[in-house]
Design an enzyme around this catalytic site. Sequence first.
Site, PDB file in Angstrom:
ATOM      1  N   LYS A  65       0.667  -1.365  -0.219  1.00  0.00           N
ATOM      2  CA  LYS A  65       0.018  -0.057   0.019  1.00  0.00           C
ATOM      3  C   LYS A  65       0.785   1.275   0.058  1.00  0.00           C
ATOM      4  O   LYS A  65       0.547   2.408  -0.679  1.00  0.00           O
ATOM      5  CB  LYS A  65      -1.114  -0.030   1.218  1.00  0.00           C
ATOM      6  CG  LYS A  65      -2.114  -1.008   0.920  1.00  0.00           C
ATOM      7  CD  LYS A  65      -3.319  -0.605   1.890  1.00  0.00           C
ATOM      8  CE  LYS A  65      -4.439  -1.695   1.609  1.00  0.00           C
ATOM      9  NZ  LYS A  65      -5.617  -1.461   2.301  1.00  0.00           N
ATOM     10  N   LYS A  84      -5.843 -11.658  -9.019  1.00  0.00           N
ATOM     11  CA  LYS A  84      -6.975 -11.630  -7.928  1.00  0.00           C
ATOM     12  C   LYS A  84      -8.196 -10.825  -8.428  1.00  0.00           C
ATOM     13  O   LYS A  84      -7.862  -9.796  -8.539  1.00  0.00           O
ATOM     14  CB  LYS A  84      -6.246 -11.631  -6.671  1.00  0.00           C
ATOM     15  CG  LYS A  84      -7.242 -11.876  -5.775  1.00  0.00           C
ATOM     16  CD  LYS A  84      -6.624 -11.742  -4.274  1.00  0.00           C
ATOM     17  CE  LYS A  84      -7.602 -11.441  -3.117  1.00  0.00           C
ATOM     18  NZ  LYS A  84      -7.284 -11.183  -1.617  1.00  0.00           N
ATOM     19  N   LYS A 103     -11.856  -5.112  -6.426  1.00  0.00           N
ATOM     20  CA  LYS A 103     -12.662  -4.044  -7.050  1.00  0.00           C
ATOM     21  C   LYS A 103     -11.885  -2.895  -7.608  1.00  0.00           C
ATOM     22  O   LYS A 103     -12.151  -2.310  -8.820  1.00  0.00           O
ATOM     23  CB  LYS A 103     -13.422  -3.660  -5.777  1.00  0.00           C
ATOM     24  CG  LYS A 103     -13.795  -2.149  -5.905  1.00  0.00           C
ATOM     25  CD  LYS A 103     -15.332  -1.862  -5.658  1.00  0.00           C
ATOM     26  CE  LYS A 103     -15.898  -0.477  -6.292  1.00  0.00           C
ATOM     27  NZ  LYS A 103     -16.432   0.347  -5.610  1.00  0.00           N
TER      28      LYS A 103
END
Length: 325
Positions: free
Chosen positions: A111, A191, A194
């Site tokens: 992140k 994977k 969204k």
Amino acid sequence: MKRIFSGIQPTGEIHLGNYVGAIRNWVELTKDYDCIFCVVDYHAITVEYPTDEFKKRVIETALILIACGLTPDKCKVFVQSNVREHTELTWIFNCVTPIGELERMTQFKDKSKQHRANINMGLMDYPVLQAADILIYKAGFVPVGEDQVQHVELCREVARKFNSRFGELFPEPKALLSIAPKILGVDGAAKMSKTLGNYIGLLEDEKSMWDKLRTAVTDVNRVRRTDKGNPELCNIFTIHKAFSENQTLLNVDRGCRTADIGCIDCKKLLFTNLKSELGPIRERAFSLMKDTDYVIDVVRKGASDCSAIAQSTMTEVRSALGLFT
Ligand code: TRP
């Protein structure tokens, strides 16, 4: 009865990957465990998000959980920020968590790369809040995907550190890994997610669902209809495993390997099975959308039940710390 805790981010649009990898498994677990499921809004604010849509996303996420079968007769569902004690316990856990442990968390490193312009303390503290989520209810088991195992390990370490400094108060929870195969996105590469946009939403209309499925990547080596395919290399076959009966799987496997059936035939079969499993869920979801007051009642009741547990844990924590109360 052993207690389970798990959380889900309020992305708003829940997709097939979330359903197969987490939610469907959670519904099963409610049969044998005392289950608490949480929409983790405070985790979601560690990255940029649209504030004007947030409330809607949070409620919609809770709505989908309920529609999937996580109803108040089976478990508790609530919104993280509605039980204030989670953040309070996080502060205390911050004081027993080594920074070095947080710096080496894979999700933090990923992140930090994705959000270079906003590497904030919350991003680093994310796993400590997660530890507080779990431990404030003294949950013994945490159903999560592979990517969260490291966070559950950290939670165990936080419990150990707390216990050795302030006295035995918290259990060391175990990760419960779902046996569901990991579903990739319609790109067949990453994977299903969204943010990557390669997903099929649980509540998407049937036409767009079929459009995505129809064009989804299969075994890349099977170019022509007459080419023989390998189901082991096909994401559509993986999704079949999550929605189709054994006999169908055997037929599809054989048909694909011999080129007796084409990818579109295989996808049509899958689409039929998808619709029959998701149909009732979608119906419940659409009727709940007309009655969001019900959803709000459920999460309020969930929060009030969970607050009672969280408050009693905090009383023990305050006393263990020697706080003036
Ligand atoms: N970090 C989890 C995820 O991204 C969500 C989460 C927050 C969670 N708190 C939790 C999962 C506690 C299990 C237990 O999937």
